[in-house]
Design a protein around this motif. Structure first.
Motif, PDB file in Angstrom:
ATOM      1  N   ARG A   1      -1.510   7.190  -0.165  1.00  0.00           N
ATOM      2  CA  ARG A   1      -0.979   6.247   1.124  1.00  0.00           C
ATOM      3  C   ARG A   1       0.335   6.616   1.075  1.00  0.00           C
ATOM      4  O   ARG A   1       1.308   6.039   0.289  1.00  0.00           O
TER       5      ARG A   1
ATOM      6  N   LEU B   1       0.844  -1.167  -0.190  1.00  0.00           N
ATOM      7  CA  LEU B   1       0.047   0.008  -0.023  1.00  0.00           C
ATOM      8  C   LEU B   1       0.872   1.121  -0.071  1.00  0.00           C
ATOM      9  O   LEU B   1       0.441   2.249  -0.722  1.00  0.00           O
TER      10      LEU B   1
ATOM     11  N   PRO C   1      -4.869   6.167  -4.593  1.00  0.00           N
ATOM     12  CA  PRO C   1      -6.140   5.111  -4.853  1.00  0.00           C
ATOM     13  C   PRO C   1      -6.476   5.501  -6.240  1.00  0.00           C
ATOM     14  O   PRO C   1      -6.328   6.219  -7.100  1.00  0.00           O
TER      15      PRO C   1
ATOM     16  N   PRO D   1     -11.574   5.848  -0.642  1.00  0.00           N
ATOM     17  CA  PRO D   1     -10.501   5.152   0.215  1.00  0.00           C
ATOM     18  C   PRO D   1     -10.023   6.200   1.268  1.00  0.00           C
ATOM     19  O   PRO D   1      -9.447   7.355   0.750  1.00  0.00           O
TER      20      PRO D   1
ATOM     21  N   ALA E   1      -6.558  -2.235   6.036  1.00  0.00           N
ATOM     22  CA  ALA E   1      -6.037  -2.804   5.175  1.00  0.00           C
ATOM     23  C   ALA E   1      -4.648  -3.264   5.482  1.00  0.00           C
ATOM     24  O   ALA E   1      -4.171  -4.346   5.108  1.00  0.00           O
TER      25      ALA E   1
ATOM     26  N   THR F   1      -7.187   2.275   5.108  1.00  0.00           N
ATOM     27  CA  THR F   1      -5.694   2.269   4.885  1.00  0.00           C
ATOM     28  C   THR F   1      -5.219   1.415   6.156  1.00  0.00           C
ATOM     29  O   THR F   1      -4.339   0.566   5.897  1.00  0.00           O
TER      30      THR F   1
ATOM     31  N   LYS G   1      -3.055   7.884   5.212  1.00  0.00           N
ATOM     32  CA  LYS G   1      -3.497   8.540   3.998  1.00  0.00           C
ATOM     33  C   LYS G   1      -4.401   9.901   4.621  1.00  0.00           C
ATOM     34  O   LYS G   1      -5.174   9.910   5.529  1.00  0.00           O
TER      35      LYS G   1
ATOM     36  N   ASP H   1      -8.786  -1.219   1.786  1.00  0.00           N
ATOM     37  CA  ASP H   1      -8.342   0.077   1.303  1.00  0.00           C
ATOM     38  C   ASP H   1      -9.147   0.458  -0.069  1.00  0.00           C
ATOM     39  O   ASP H   1      -8.758   1.619  -0.671  1.00  0.00           O
TER      40      ASP H   1
END
Length: 279
Positions: free
Chosen positions: A253, A164, A169, A174, A182, A179, A244, A190
């Motif tokens: 991210r 990530l 994105p 998202p 995920a 974030t 993020k 995410d």
């Protein structure tokens, strides 16, 4: 490959950025009185998530409760005085994507001064013939770069953090909560606009209060005076943090230092909690 904020941006994503910054039709916010005086057609249409973030619709003055949707052709057919009044109104009401002529005339050409009042203008695709000269500056305007290339050791227990880190994105939605989730292994988190309730549920089930800033797996949670969670980020060790900044398509991210994230997130009335991921 174009690089923005230290992150590679594919030609496909750059093309989508152009569409999100300058859609075929864009919203202009007015009062009913202004719409009548300027002879503008009102239309009740639901904006896309990208519209919401490009134009910062959440910040628009509630007095401007009516919306005019215009294409570039329709906008260009309006009398210049009407265009000028319309653009000035957008500035006054807090709409986004109304840049200054002074900043951009040397990039998009001096003719942009004739678009509205000579001081402000709005983006149309005709102005984005060289998106590589424009979009990177717009996307990075308020943000520091991602420092993911400086990370030497990635934590194995945070299953997706390396995947990530340093990515944009696929659109708006998202956010920080998804974030963090995920990165800790929650599949699909995410890709969605993660709401407070499922994030709080995950926090209660998979973390406990406490944690250290210099080790992986400490979730920073910022709450407002009403104890509502407003932001979250995740330590990955060695003083680094994944976060993020918002749900916008413009915010990636990122990897930043813990100190940088703390400074960027400092907000009056917010307090910081730490939670340690336990499973």
């Amino acid at each position: 490959m174009l690089t923005v904020l230290g992150i590679d941006v594919s030609p496909d994503l750059l093309e989508r950025w152009v569409d999100w910054l300058a859609p075929v039709e864009q919203p202009f916010f007015v009062t009913k009185k202004q719409a009548t005086a300027l002879e503008l057609p009102l239309e009740d249409r639901e904006p896309t998530a990208e519209d919401r973030d490009t134009y910062r619709i959440y910040n628009v003055d509630r007095r401007a409760a009516r919306t005019v949707w215009l294409s570039e052709a329709a906008y260009g057919e309006l009398p210049k005085a009407t265009r000028a009044a319309l653009v000035r109104a957008q500035v006054n009401y807090g709409r986004g994507a109304v840049p200054t002529v002074r900043k951009w005339a040397s990039v998009v050409g001096p003719a942009v001064r004739q678009q509205a009042d000579g001081h402000r203008f709005v983006w149309w695709k005709s102005l984005l013939t060289d998106p590589k000269a424009i979009l990177p500056d717009i996307v990075s305007e308020d943000l520091g770069p991602s420092l993911h290339r400086d990370v030497r050791t990635w934590p194995k227990q945070l299953q997706r953090v390396r995947e990530l880190a340093g990515t944009f994105p696929d659109g708006s939605g998202p956010n920080c909560f998804g974030t963090v989730m995920a990165a800790c292994g929650v599949e699909g988190a995410d890709q969605v606009w993660m709401l407070r309730e499922p994030f709080e549920e995950w926090l209660a089930q998979h973390t406990e209060r406490g944690g250290r800033d210099d080790v992986p797996g400490t979730v920073f949670v910022w709450r407002d005076a009403a104890s509502l969670v407003q932001h979250a980020a995740l330590t990955i060790g060695d003083g680094w943090m994944l976060h993020k900044p918002s749900q916008s398509w413009m915010t990636p991210r990122k990897i930043r230092t813990v100190a940088q994230v703390k400074r960027a997130t400092r907000t009056a009335g917010w307090r910081l909690e730490r939670h340690r991921v336990v499973g």
